[in-house]
Design a protein around this motif. Sequence first.
Motif, PDB file in Angstrom:
ATOM      1  N   ARG A 247       0.351 -15.076  12.534  1.00 49.72           N
ATOM      2  CA  ARG A 247       0.076 -13.787  11.877  1.00 49.72           C
ATOM      3  C   ARG A 247       0.692 -13.754  10.495  1.00 49.72           C
ATOM      4  NH1 ARG A 247       1.390 -11.542  17.184  1.00 49.72           N
ATOM      5  NH2 ARG A 247       3.425 -10.951  16.405  1.00 49.72           N
TER       6      ARG A 247
ATOM      7  N   LEU B 247      -1.411 -13.260   7.133  1.00 46.32           N
ATOM      8  CA  LEU B 247      -1.171 -12.102   6.268  1.00 46.32           C
ATOM      9  C   LEU B 247      -0.737 -12.542   4.882  1.00 46.32           C
ATOM     10  CD1 LEU B 247       0.463  -9.271   8.311  1.00 46.32           C
ATOM     11  CD2 LEU B 247      -1.485  -9.150   6.802  1.00 46.32           C
TER      12      LEU B 247
ATOM     13  N   LEU C 292      -5.526 -10.659  -1.922  1.00 53.56           N
ATOM     14  CA  LEU C 292      -5.609  -9.247  -2.299  1.00 53.56           C
ATOM     15  C   LEU C 292      -5.000  -9.006  -3.680  1.00 53.56           C
ATOM     16  CD1 LEU C 292      -6.501  -6.717  -0.719  1.00 53.56           C
ATOM     17  CD2 LEU C 292      -4.109  -6.331  -0.205  1.00 53.56           C
TER      18      LEU C 292
ATOM     19  N   SER D  10      -8.648   1.067 -21.493  1.00 55.35           N
ATOM     20  CA  SER D  10      -7.783   1.583 -22.546  1.00 55.35           C
ATOM     21  C   SER D  10      -8.213   2.982 -22.925  1.00 55.35           C
ATOM     22  CB  SER D  10      -7.821   0.674 -23.761  1.00 55.35           C
ATOM     23  OG  SER D  10      -6.977  -0.434 -23.522  1.00 55.35           O
TER      24      SER D  10
ATOM     25  N   LEU E 217       3.643  -4.447   7.014  1.00 58.51           N
ATOM     26  CA  LEU E 217       3.751  -5.908   7.132  1.00 58.51           C
ATOM     27  C   LEU E 217       4.590  -6.273   8.356  1.00 58.51           C
ATOM     28  CD1 LEU E 217       3.093  -8.562   5.503  1.00 58.51           C
ATOM     29  CD2 LEU E 217       5.415  -8.421   4.663  1.00 58.51           C
TER      30      LEU E 217
ATOM     31  N   LEU F 113       2.550  -5.656  11.496  1.00 56.49           N
ATOM     32  CA  LEU F 113       1.461  -6.597  11.763  1.00 56.49           C
ATOM     33  C   LEU F 113       1.990  -7.958  12.160  1.00 56.49           C
ATOM     34  CD1 LEU F 113      -1.009  -5.642   8.904  1.00 56.49           C
ATOM     35  CD2 LEU F 113      -1.322  -5.298  11.342  1.00 56.49           C
ATOM     36  N   VAL F 114       3.092  -8.416  11.542  1.00 60.55           N
ATOM     37  CA  VAL F 114       3.581  -9.770  11.811  1.00 60.55           C
ATOM     38  C   VAL F 114       4.522  -9.786  13.003  1.00 60.55           C
ATOM     39  CG1 VAL F 114       4.890 -11.701  10.890  1.00 60.55           C
ATOM     40  CG2 VAL F 114       3.302 -10.468   9.414  1.00 60.55           C
ATOM     41  N   TRP F 115       5.514  -8.929  13.010  1.00 61.30           N
ATOM     42  CA  TRP F 115       6.563  -9.009  14.031  1.00 61.30           C
ATOM     43  C   TRP F 115       6.358  -8.031  15.191  1.00 61.30           C
ATOM     44  CZ3 TRP F 115       7.808  -9.790   8.826  1.00 61.30           C
ATOM     45  CH2 TRP F 115       8.309 -11.057   8.535  1.00 61.30           C
ATOM     46  N   ARG F 116       5.334  -7.161  15.060  1.00 62.23           N
ATOM     47  CA  ARG F 116       5.079  -6.163  16.124  1.00 62.23           C
ATOM     48  C   ARG F 116       6.324  -5.335  16.416  1.00 62.23           C
ATOM     49  NH1 ARG F 116       0.376  -7.753  15.463  1.00 62.23           N
ATOM     50  NH2 ARG F 116      -0.929  -8.783  16.980  1.00 62.23           N
TER      51      ARG F 116
ATOM     52  N   LEU G 147      -1.231  -1.845   3.647  1.00 64.10           N
ATOM     53  CA  LEU G 147      -1.071  -3.043   2.813  1.00 64.10           C
ATOM     54  C   LEU G 147      -2.084  -3.057   1.672  1.00 64.10           C
ATOM     55  CD1 LEU G 147      -0.366  -5.985   5.252  1.00 64.10           C
ATOM     56  CD2 LEU G 147       1.128  -5.000   3.536  1.00 64.10           C
ATOM     57  N   LEU G 148      -3.351  -2.685   1.972  1.00 63.29           N
ATOM     58  CA  LEU G 148      -4.396  -2.667   0.940  1.00 63.29           C
ATOM     59  C   LEU G 148      -4.006  -1.734  -0.211  1.00 63.29           C
ATOM     60  CD1 LEU G 148      -7.792  -2.501   2.877  1.00 63.29           C
ATOM     61  CD2 LEU G 148      -7.087  -4.244   1.253  1.00 63.29           C
TER      62      LEU G 148
ATOM     63  N   VAL H  60      -1.743  -2.446  -3.479  1.00 59.60           N
ATOM     64  CA  VAL H  60      -2.236  -3.051  -4.728  1.00 59.60           C
ATOM     65  C   VAL H  60      -2.082  -2.065  -5.884  1.00 59.60           C
ATOM     66  CG1 VAL H  60      -4.292  -3.940  -5.873  1.00 59.60           C
ATOM     67  CG2 VAL H  60      -3.840  -4.553  -3.519  1.00 59.60           C
TER      68      VAL H  60
ATOM     69  N   ILE I  33      -0.129  -1.683 -10.235  1.00 56.99           N
ATOM     70  CA  ILE I  33      -1.056  -1.233 -11.289  1.00 56.99           C
ATOM     71  C   ILE I  33      -0.474   0.001 -11.982  1.00 56.99           C
ATOM     72  CG2 ILE I  33      -3.338  -0.238 -11.722  1.00 56.99           C
ATOM     73  CD1 ILE I  33      -4.460  -2.115  -9.631  1.00 56.99           C
TER      74      ILE I  33
ATOM     75  N   TRP J 272      -0.489  -2.765 -19.869  1.00 59.64           N
ATOM     76  CA  TRP J 272      -1.765  -3.455 -19.965  1.00 59.64           C
ATOM     77  C   TRP J 272      -2.740  -2.729 -20.877  1.00 59.64           C
ATOM     78  CZ3 TRP J 272      -2.456  -4.364 -13.997  1.00 59.64           C
ATOM     79  CH2 TRP J 272      -1.689  -5.469 -13.619  1.00 59.64           C
ATOM     80  N   TRP J 273      -2.768  -1.386 -20.777  1.00 63.68           N
ATOM     81  CA  TRP J 273      -3.800  -0.618 -21.462  1.00 63.68           C
ATOM     82  C   TRP J 273      -3.154   0.353 -22.451  1.00 63.68           C
ATOM     83  CZ3 TRP J 273      -4.642   0.385 -15.755  1.00 63.68           C
ATOM     84  CH2 TRP J 273      -5.324  -0.675 -15.164  1.00 63.68           C
TER      85      TRP J 273
END
Lengths: 160, 265
Positions: free
Chosen positions: A19, A23, A30, A46, B75, B78-81, B164-165, B168, B172, B179-180
């Motif tokens: 897992r 991940l 991602l 911008s 995280l 999901l990994v270690w339950r 997790l999604l 992201v 930003i 960046w902008w």
Amino acid sequence: MNAAGSTTGSQALKPKHQRLVLLAIALVVLIGAGLLAAWALRNQASYFYVPSDIASNPPEAGRAIRLGGMVQEGSLQREADGVSIRFLVGDGAATVPVRFTGIVPDLFVEGSGVVAEGSMTRDGTFSATNLLAKHDENYMPRELQDMSDMQAKQVVAEAE
Amino acid sequence: MHGFANPARFLRIARWLTPLLLVSGLLIAGAALAYGLLLAPADRLMGDTVRIMYIHVPAAWLGMGGWTTIAIASLVELVWRHPLASIAARAAAVPGAVFTAICLVTGSIWGRPTWGTWWVWDGRLTSMLVLLLLYFAYIALAGAAQKDMAAGTGGSRVTAIFGLLGAVNVPIINRSVVWWNSLHQPPSITMGQSAIDPAFLWPLLAATLGFSLLFGGVVLARMRALLADIQAEARLRRKAVSAEIGAEFRADQGADILSVSSDRL
């Protein structure tokens, strides 16, 4: 897979590690996708054009755009009607003359940042319909405002 | 970490840590805000408007910190339950959303006199609004997953993947002003350097510490409440099941007696 893992012993991954690897790969993909998307947006996202953009790639007259930069020191002039102003917006490489009629925000002064909404006119002047003052990342108390930047830095350095 | 896998042990620690975090957070944040709002100097350009910073900056930091908590807990789940991970993630969602909303509202109030506008769609403001919407979606999803779990048809796996999604968006937000081109100013504090005068910086750091402690206390309190909910639900279910078994047993007995008596007849 689990049954095979238990018979072959130490070679197979434990489910927990499976897992984790899965991940980790998903996260790398991602983050990569996110960075690519942000990179692709670097021009579109911008908020304004800087004067160099306008010099290198002049927008057509009348198209609604935003222009951002520093108000050039000594360029601010008030017109005879009393409510219109003219000034130069620069980014160190290029400058664009701007004309605006209306009330300016409190923080609008020479030498500080501005974002002007409006469009280019045929004579190369930017005709602004709205001005937004851009605050920079520096925060300084009023007591230090009359000193030059050098003096203020010295005072701050001594205080520390 | 697995030392805390035992909910009973976690509850023992949380019992004294929760009030400690809440009280120290309230004291430090209250003192920092009182100093910042009443005693700290006014800014050379913005005047008194600068004082909004003492609420706005900690709120922004905790809005992003809340989702970072959700992402790390997801995280771990999901990994270690880890049995407490999904509870920690769910507990961080509502306070994170509240701080994000406070950040947006105070930023808007600051923007009107400073920039001359309540709202613009620049990179920083838009990505922060996206964070608030992500929080709403996460809270709705976690609620639906909990109902699923109660019905025995699903789990909180989907919620964790969404946590997790959504992570992201956090880098930003952080990089949006670099960046902008944006109306929002670039970061004032970077890697041990500060463009904020010490007279503003110390109350700001103290307020951030105080609000962070408060956030930790609220998350722990909500974790305890969620655990208590789960315990109460499990107890009710056990009771219902045993009552059902008892009823079936009596019915079976009755049927047996009937069949026996019918045999005899």
